[in-house]
Motif scaffolding. Structure first.
Motif, mmCIF file in Angstrom:
data_model
loop_
_atom_site.group_PDB
_atom_site.id
_atom_site.type_symbol
_atom_site.label_atom_id
_atom_site.label_comp_id
_atom_site.label_asym_id
_atom_site.label_seq_id
_atom_site.Cartn_x
_atom_site.Cartn_y
_atom_site.Cartn_z
ATOM 1 N N GLY A 162 0.841 -1.185 0.000
ATOM 2 C CA GLY A 162 0.000 0.000 0.000
ATOM 3 C C GLY A 162 0.876 1.235 0.000
ATOM 4 N N SER A 166 -0.751 4.749 -1.010
ATOM 5 C CA SER A 166 -2.080 4.245 -0.683
ATOM 6 C C SER A 166 -2.857 5.285 0.110
ATOM 7 C CB SER A 166 -1.961 2.943 0.118
ATOM 8 O OG SER A 166 -3.221 2.498 0.545
ATOM 9 N N ASN A 167 -4.164 5.330 -0.097
ATOM 10 C CA ASN A 167 -5.005 6.263 0.647
ATOM 11 C C ASN A 167 -5.402 5.717 2.005
ATOM 12 O OD1 ASN A 167 -5.093 8.227 -1.376
ATOM 13 N ND2 ASN A 167 -6.733 7.162 -2.440
ATOM 14 N N ASN A 168 -5.360 4.386 2.165
ATOM 15 C CA ASN A 168 -5.865 3.782 3.389
ATOM 16 C C ASN A 168 -5.139 2.470 3.631
ATOM 17 O OD1 ASN A 168 -7.591 2.249 5.254
ATOM 18 N ND2 ASN A 168 -9.038 3.939 4.987
ATOM 19 N N GLN A 169 -4.346 2.421 4.693
ATOM 20 C CA GLN A 169 -3.588 1.204 4.979
ATOM 21 C C GLN A 169 -4.495 0.049 5.357
ATOM 22 O OE1 GLN A 169 -0.808 1.794 3.481
ATOM 23 N NE2 GLN A 169 0.498 1.008 5.089
ATOM 24 N N ALA A 170 -5.611 0.354 6.019
ATOM 25 C CA ALA A 170 -6.529 -0.706 6.405
ATOM 26 C C ALA A 170 -7.115 -1.392 5.172
ATOM 27 C CB ALA A 170 -7.647 -0.143 7.285
ATOM 28 N N LYS A 171 -7.443 -0.608 4.148
ATOM 29 C CA LYS A 171 -7.983 -1.183 2.916
ATOM 30 C C LYS A 171 -6.920 -1.996 2.182
ATOM 31 C CE LYS A 171 -11.612 2.240 2.108
ATOM 32 N NZ LYS A 171 -12.152 3.271 1.190
ATOM 33 N N ASP A 434 -12.693 1.969 -3.366
ATOM 34 C CA ASP A 434 -11.347 2.532 -3.216
ATOM 35 C C ASP A 434 -10.414 1.571 -2.484
ATOM 36 O OD1 ASP A 434 -9.457 4.484 -3.710
ATOM 37 O OD2 ASP A 434 -9.780 5.485 -1.788
ATOM 38 N N ILE A 435 -10.588 0.284 -2.769
ATOM 39 C CA ILE A 435 -9.699 -0.750 -2.228
ATOM 40 C C ILE A 435 -8.750 -1.168 -3.349
ATOM 41 C CG2 ILE A 435 -9.547 -3.089 -1.279
ATOM 42 C CD1 ILE A 435 -12.313 -2.673 -0.080
ATOM 43 N N ILE A 489 0.809 6.166 7.625
ATOM 44 C CA ILE A 489 -0.330 6.728 8.361
ATOM 45 C C ILE A 489 0.018 8.125 8.875
ATOM 46 C CG2 ILE A 489 -1.820 6.415 10.370
ATOM 47 C CD1 ILE A 489 -1.460 3.408 10.056
ATOM 48 N N ARG A 492 0.643 10.605 5.664
ATOM 49 C CA ARG A 492 -0.420 10.840 4.704
ATOM 50 C C ARG A 492 -0.911 12.274 4.705
ATOM 51 N NH1 ARG A 492 -2.861 6.528 5.617
ATOM 52 N NH2 ARG A 492 -1.672 5.491 4.006
ATOM 53 N N ARG A 496 0.074 14.081 -0.457
ATOM 54 C CA ARG A 496 -1.248 13.923 -1.045
ATOM 55 C C ARG A 496 -1.130 13.908 -2.547
ATOM 56 N NH1 ARG A 496 -5.222 14.700 2.669
ATOM 57 N NH2 ARG A 496 -4.618 15.719 4.612
#
Length: 503
Positions: A162, A166-171, A434-435, A489, A492, A496
């Motif tokens: 990611g 990546s926009n979202n580490q969880a995704k 967005d995944i 995280i 971020r 951007r």
């Protein structure tokens, strides 16, 4: 140095054959067209061409050279729609819009395309030289790897894929787990019992890499493209008049190209960073060096050269971990890794000993392909620009047909065609949420290998999990994996993605 020259001599002996040269030229041409089309990008282009490549009956060397030439060509071609349409051909070309499109609006579209073409050449060529020098050294280090080290390396790949982009580490983590879960489908390698097959005999052999890749990349792109852009073609700036080479401006960017080649190559070598990070870092670095007087964002040559050098250098750098460690450095190299596995070639330290003909002919072909691409992208730029005028109503059904015919020609299974559609729907849903889909592919490719290394480590240690930290290499890799997952995280808020410049 003597060994390097001897290996390159072996590679050029194969790469300069008429057959191999023809494959490289065809790959460069197709790749540039794919890269020029907004939204497709190198990963989709390679994925679409995989079934056709195998149906042609090419050997391992020929198939890999053709597909990597498409990869390099697509990285070159991404700049065309960025400059003329203000729409990136793929994500790494996004930074090129910041200065490329303003220069085109100022009536210098031809200059912008030529500058970006030369920058792409410098970045890709220097990165390929870096690949030739660094890869053998890294492969020797990889001989120190055992089950614990390889498990830690795979963990690093999943945690950093990611990455900052990546926009979202969880995704990204969810996508990786989904891919690993898909890799578990089939027969257990130890017990031979079926896992997650639902009693379907077609799933006993697991999910084919190529089916998943074509579905997640090519077919999902068709769904997404139809929804977002399928009703009308993009209208941009027309390329008019004679295209000339602005030598003075190209010469003024020489130090920019050298600096950005180094930074982009390093970004490509890092698993999961890839060309997107390379183009972002190089653009921001050059902007900070030039300062406000550099007029970045208004259509300056350095603003075009920096991201193009960065993303093309990163593309070459991403091949280093794929060939030496069997860990892809980007989404496209994840697709290429699947090709190697399908061809019964095991990427890793032994590849340079067992199949030097494949490795060095590939490197030599890429060096040649860069000159081919430079020759194509300057005098033939008007030809590639015409591709942007192809109506989506014609283009996307063609992509669908190629995908389905190619998969069926390889497997001869209607069930695999159904899986292609299902993976296409899955890819479409993931993108709507967005995944990222690249971690899914990585999970399918490396999930079973990661499981095997973990099992081997537990057998050797009699179930002692601390064995995973028993060596300095494995400990460093695990710490790097944790840092690589957590650090974005905190970053971020500072890093951007740029917004597209409005007309």
């Amino acid at each position: 140095m003597a060994d390097l020259l001897a290996n390159l001599s072996l590679g050029f002996g194969i790469a300069l054959s008429p057959y191999t040269l023809l494959l490289a030229i065809i790959g460069c041409f197709i790749g540039t067209i794919v890269g020029a089309l907004p939204g497709l990008g190198p990963a989709n282009g390679v994925a679409i061409m995989i079934p056709i490549t195998f149906s042609m009956g090419l050997d391992a060397t020929g198939a890999l050279i053709l597909l990597t030439a498409i990869y390099y060509g697509a990285m070159y071609g991404g700049r065309i729609s960025s400059i003329l349409l203000n729409i990136p051909g793929d994500e790494p070309a996004m930074m090129t819009t910041l200065d490329g499109y303003p220069m085109a609006k100022a009536g210098r579209a031809g200059d912008a395309l030529v500058i970006s073409g030369f920058a792409s050449f410098v970045g890709a060529f220097l990165a390929t030289l870096g690949l030739a020098v660094l890869a053998p050294a890294l492969s020797r280090i990889a001989y120190e790897f055992g089950p614990a080290e390889y498990f830690a390396l795979y963990l690093l790949a999943f945690c950093t894929l990611g990455g900052i982009a990546s926009n979202n580490q969880a995704k990204a983590a969810l996508a990786s787990c989904l891919g690993i879960g898909i890799a578990m489908i089939g027969l257990d390698p130890n017990s031979g019992l079926p896992r997650m097959t639902g009693g379907n005999l077609h799933l006993y052999d697991g999910i084919d890499f190529l089916v998943a890749i074509v579905g997640l990349f090519a077919v999902s792109e068709v769904f997404f493209f139809i929804e977002s852009k399928g009703k009308s073609g993009a209208a941009g700036i027309k390329l008019r008049g004679r295209v000339t080479v602005p030598w003075a401006e190209i010469w003024s960017t020489r130090w920019t190209m050298i600096r950005c080649s180094v930074v982009g190559f390093i970004a490509g070598v890092l698993p999961g960073a890839g060309a997107s990070l390379g183009s972002f870092m190089t653009y921001m670095m050059e902007k900070s060096i030039a300062g406000e007087k550099g007029k970045f964002g208004t259509g300056v040559a350095k603003g075009i050269a920096a991201p193009e050098v960065g993303n093309n250098a990163a593309a070459g750098g991403a091949l280093v971990p794929m060939l030496t460690l069997g860990v892809p450095g980007s989404g496209t190299t994840a697709v290429l890794l699947a090709v190697l596995v399908t061809l019964n070639i095991t990427p890793g330290p032994t590849l340079f000993v067992e199949r030097p003909d494949v490795v060095w002919s590939l490197i030599a072909s890429l060096l040649i392909a860069n000159f081919v691409l430079l020759a194509m992208n300057v005098p033939m730029v008007k030809v590639f620009v015409k591709v942007l005028e192809v109506p989506p109503a014609i283009l996307m059904p063609g992509v669908t047909m190629v995908s389905f015919v190619g998969i069926y020609s390889l497997t001869g299974s209607y069930f695999d065609l159904l899986l292609v559609v299902l993976f296409g729907v899955l890819g479409y849903v993931l993108r709507k949420l967005d995944i990222p889909t690249v971690p899914v592919i990585l999970g399918i490719l490396l999930g079973s290998k990661m499981e095997k290394q973990l099992r081997d480590a537990m057998v050797l240690s009699d179930g002692d999990w601390t064995y995973l930290f028993s060596s300095t290499i494995s400990s460093v890799l695990i710490v790097a994996a944790i840092v690589g997952f957590i650090l974005p995280i905190f970053l971020r808020g500072r890093i951007r993605k740029p917004q597209r410049i409005s007309d």
